[in-house]
Design a protein around this motif. Structure first.
Motif, PDB file in Angstrom:
ATOM      1  N   PRO A  28       0.803  -1.226   0.000  1.00 28.51           N
ATOM      2  CA  PRO A  28       0.000   0.000   0.000  1.00 28.51           C
ATOM      3  C   PRO A  28       0.838   1.279   0.000  1.00 28.51           C
ATOM      4  O   PRO A  28       0.286   2.369   0.026  1.00 28.51           O
ATOM      5  N   GLU A  29       2.174   1.132  -0.004  1.00 22.38           N
ATOM      6  CA  GLU A  29       3.067   2.291   0.063  1.00 22.38           C
ATOM      7  C   GLU A  29       4.432   1.890  -0.453  1.00 22.38           C
ATOM      8  O   GLU A  29       4.702   0.710  -0.702  1.00 22.38           O
ATOM      9  N   VAL A  67      -0.695 -11.395  -2.567  1.00 17.72           N
ATOM     10  CA  VAL A  67       0.121 -11.454  -1.361  1.00 17.72           C
ATOM     11  C   VAL A  67       0.407 -10.006  -0.988  1.00 17.72           C
ATOM     12  O   VAL A  67       1.121  -9.300  -1.701  1.00 17.72           O
ATOM     13  N   LEU A  68      -0.187  -9.546   0.100  1.00 19.27           N
ATOM     14  CA  LEU A  68      -0.058  -8.158   0.522  1.00 19.27           C
ATOM     15  C   LEU A  68       1.166  -7.993   1.420  1.00 19.27           C
ATOM     16  O   LEU A  68       1.361  -8.754   2.369  1.00 19.27           O
ATOM     17  N   VAL A  69       1.966  -6.987   1.115  1.00 23.62           N
ATOM     18  CA  VAL A  69       3.163  -6.704   1.906  1.00 23.62           C
ATOM     19  C   VAL A  69       2.989  -5.348   2.582  1.00 23.62           C
ATOM     20  O   VAL A  69       2.708  -4.345   1.914  1.00 23.62           O
ATOM     21  N   ALA A  73      -2.287  -3.036   7.235  1.00 30.23           N
ATOM     22  CA  ALA A  73      -2.741  -4.192   6.465  1.00 30.23           C
ATOM     23  C   ALA A  73      -4.258  -4.153   6.252  1.00 30.23           C
ATOM     24  O   ALA A  73      -4.757  -4.425   5.160  1.00 30.23           O
ATOM     25  N   GLU A  74      -4.997  -3.799   7.292  1.00 25.73           N
ATOM     26  CA  GLU A  74      -6.462  -3.781   7.205  1.00 25.73           C
ATOM     27  C   GLU A  74      -6.941  -2.776   6.176  1.00 25.73           C
ATOM     28  O   GLU A  74      -7.832  -3.055   5.366  1.00 25.73           O
ATOM     29  N   LEU A  79      -1.627  -9.798  13.062  1.00 28.60           N
ATOM     30  CA  LEU A  79      -2.129 -10.108  11.723  1.00 28.60           C
ATOM     31  C   LEU A  79      -3.068 -11.310  11.757  1.00 28.60           C
ATOM     32  O   LEU A  79      -4.043 -11.368  11.005  1.00 28.60           O
ATOM     33  N   HIS A  80      -2.776 -12.282  12.624  1.00 33.14           N
ATOM     34  CA  HIS A  80      -3.698 -13.412  12.779  1.00 33.14           C
ATOM     35  C   HIS A  80      -5.060 -12.938  13.297  1.00 33.14           C
ATOM     36  O   HIS A  80      -6.094 -13.522  12.962  1.00 33.14           O
TER      37      HIS A  80
END
Length: 687
Positions: free
Chosen positions: A10-11, A130-132, A147-148, A181-182
């Motif tokens: 996202p950045e 796959v989000l980083v 992340a959200e 994250l979980h």
């Protein structure tokens, strides 16, 4: 259908290229054909990250085919640009089982937002995400929030997310980040720790940042990474206490009296190795000091900047390195990913059917993964050989083993520094250490007392580094040993036979090769040690070879080779193989076994159907036991040269501990492979 995995962030500055490389490596271990695609690149110079990914062994794709559009093209006509991306991706996708798609770098897109643009591309390519997210300067909750927010954007575009990975996370909060994250998702989650080397600039980049001119030392070492900066504006004793590994030291140029002490520390082996020195203020080094250096070997690069100390320090501290600036960073990123991301869970999430074929490249990746899962300590006695030092540097970067080098610490570190090899993390043991010599000599004398060996004679034996290294393995100070780059095969094996001995139930040491064919891996034995084994020895070799196959992930189906198949032939040689086969059946009834059997019946299903239609091994054997060394050695070389197969070995088998021999003509790659194999064998020894 081709599966595509879109790696996006996202950045900027998240280090998503590290994740992309890790995903690519994971796929290359399991899937025959993998491609790479970059939908959006900067206008102008080639994309260095894409070039790095395309350069990975096993990726067969031209740069022009792997590029979608430029930012300029996107701004000119968004809808047309998106169509171009989809069209170009569609042209390459039929060629691959899986494609890794690397999202954009947040260079200069403002409308539409770049995150939304990545989501739009992923949706149109029907890619799984796959989000980083970056963990740099963030706590666990902030990582989750980042992340959200990004997941919501991709969900709005109907993109299927398969995993979330936080990168550059403070090592102290790794478990907290994963837990956070979980709590956000039940998808695959992971956290990768920040690593100084991956963001470290080269000394050359630091020179360029402060307009420094190189004046002394080895200019070939300007491309080494600098992990830290030390400002030396104090007396030498205080400076020495602040030195850290691979640091650039900033010294006022009117304090040239500090240089001899820094150079001596760099070469001493008692202090960390430095990357370089930058003199600030622009004053030249006095002729008398230069004359002092003329009489010594000086490899540490020294440059002069006309900027003041404060300005120089500010610019150097703010210089960041590119991920693609060195092969070392690429290897370290592989290690960091493999140590922190569950490869099996990732493959399951991607939902790509693993290939039934195993290429040499895939097998090589798998070996590195096996070695990393439980790192073993491997001693390498022959550190006076440059090939050993260079291979040690590579092995440390890959993180496949913990290494012990035998030799004088100062000599080893000085030579490594001069050649630009980084041995940070290696254990160096001086074989002249009196305490170790006393301990090893007493142990050897005790074990060889039945041969009349005295402590004095044992001490002489321990001067042989093969004996010294083997004793370390025997006493549990190391898990395995690799030798033979300088010493003979006999000199490597002899100490092992004297006091490591063979495994229970095994009477003979043998040598096997892993034969990597175009689409499968076989074990050939004995191709290195026993000229004419008896039936009993042949049975030992077969059992040891089956265990070797298991250790390397190969299902053992053992073929006891002869010039006849089944009951069709008779004679001394075929009777020996027949007897050996019966002995193996008695000792290991669990093994899939066939013998006597001819080579063609063992590998060719059509021949097997004719000669042994009911055999569980014929036509699909994976372990081939030759009746004598002449046959085995010639066959492996014939197959290697005529088919292009990659032969890895010899692997010594049957010993209680992992010890392997190198050819004296071994290349660096051969040494690296042998250490990896030894580390995997050592894992099996402890299981």
């Amino acid at each position: 259908m081709t599966r595509s995995i879109y790696v996006a962030a996202p950045e900027g500055q998240t280090g998503k290229s590290v994740i992309a490389l890790g995903v690519l490596d994971t796929l290359l271990r399991e899937v025959e054909s993998v491609g790479v695609f970059r939908p959006l690149v900067r206008t102008g110079a080639p994309d260095d990250i894409l070039e790095m990914l395309l350069a990975q062994p096993g990726v067969d794709l031209a740069y022009e085919e792997a590029v979608g559009i430029t930012y300029d093209e996107m701004r000119a006509d968004f809808d047309s640009a998106l169509q171009t991306i989809v069209d170009k991706f569609g042209r390459i996708s039929p060629r691959f089982d899986a494609i890794v798609v690397l999202g954009s770098d947040y260079a200069d897109v403002t409308s539409p937002t770049e995150l939304a643009f990545n989501a739009e591309i992923a949706a149109n390519l029907n890619s799984s995400l796959v989000l980083v997210v970056s963990g740099h300067d963030r706590d666990a909750q902030q990582i989750r929030d980042a992340a959200e927010s990004a997941l919501n954007e991709f969900t709005a575009h109907h993109v299927q997310t398969i995993g979330v990975i936080a990168n550059r996370v403070d090592p102290a909060i790794m478990s907290d980040a994963v837990e956070a994250l979980h709590g956000l998702t039940d998808l695959l989650v992971a956290a990768l720790p920040s690593d100084k080397i991956l963001v470290a600039p080269t000394l050359r980049a630091q020179y360029e940042a402060v307009d420094a001119v190189h004046v002394l030392g080895n200019p070939d070492l300007l491309d080494r990474e600098s992990q830290d900066v030390v400002v030396a504006a104090m007396t030498l004793p205080n400076i020495l206490s602040r030195l850290v590994t691979e640091a650039t030291v900033l010294v006022p140029s009117d304090r040239s009296e500090l240089l001899p002490g820094l150079i001596l520390a760099h070469h001493s082996g008692s202090f960390p190795q430095l990357t370089g020195v930058i003199l600030t203020g622009g004053y030249p080094i006095p002729d008398t000091v230069v004359k002092l250096f003329d009489g010594m070997h000086l490899d540490l690069p020294i440059g002069i900047s006309h900027l003041g100390t404060y300005t120089t320090a500010k610019k150097v501290f703010n210089t960041e390195g590119h991920f693609t600036s060195s092969p070392r960073k690429v290897e370290i990123s592989r290690r960091v990913f493999s140590e922190n991301v569950d490869a099996d869970a990732l493959m399951k999430a991607i939902e790509v059917e693993p290939s039934k074929a195993i290429t040499p490249l895939m097998f090589g990746y798998q070996l590195n993964g096996l070695a990393r899962r439980d790192r073993r300590r491997i001693v390498m006695p022959e550190s006076s050989d440059d090939r050993i030092l260079e291979s040690a540097s590579i092995l440390l970067q890959r993180g496949v083993a913990d290494l012990i080098l035998l030799g004088d610490p100062v000599e080893i570190k000085t030579r490594a520094s001069a050649m630009g090899w980084v041995l940070d993390g290696v254990q160096i043991v001086n074989p002249n250490d009196r305490e170790l010599l006393d301990q090893f000599s007493a142990e050897y004398a005790k074990m060889r007392a039945h041969k009349g060996v005295t402590v004095e004679q044992a001490r002489e034996k321990m001067k042989d580094l093969s004996y010294f290294g083997t004793m370390m393995v025997h006493l549990g100070m190391a898990d395995g040993m690799v030798s033979g780059a300088i010493n003979t095969t006999a000199n490597t094996i002899r100490p092992s036979l004297e006091f490591i001995k063979t495994k229970p139930g095994v009477k003979v040491v043998s040598g096997s090769f892993l034969m990597c064919m175009a689409d499968r891996v076989h074990v050939y034995a004995d191709c290195a040690v026993n000229p004419d084994p008896t039936a009993d020895q042949l049975a030992d070799i077969a059992i040891s070879s089956a265990e070797t196959a298991i250790a390397f992930g190969i299902e053992p189906r053992v073929a006891m080779l002869s010039y006849s198949t089944g009951t069709s032939g008779s004679g001394v040689e075929v009777d020996k193989v027949r007897q050996a086969t019966e002995l193996v059946r008695e000792r290991r009834p669990d093994l899939a076994l066939e013998g006597p059997i001819q080579f063609d019946a063992a590998v060719d299903p059509a021949v097997a159907k004719t000669k042994l239609p009911d055999s569980a091994v014929a036509g699909k054997a994976t372990v081939f036991i030759f009746p004598d060394l002449n046959t085995g050695n010639n066959t492996y070389k014939a197959v290697q040269r005529s088919s292009g197969a990659v032969a890895i070995g010899p692997i010594l088998q049957g010993l209680k501990k992992a010890v392997n021999d190198l050819s004296r003509g071994a290349l660096v790659d051969d040494i690296v492979n042998t250490v990896v194999i030894t580390a995997i064998q050592a894992q099996a020894d402890t299981e």
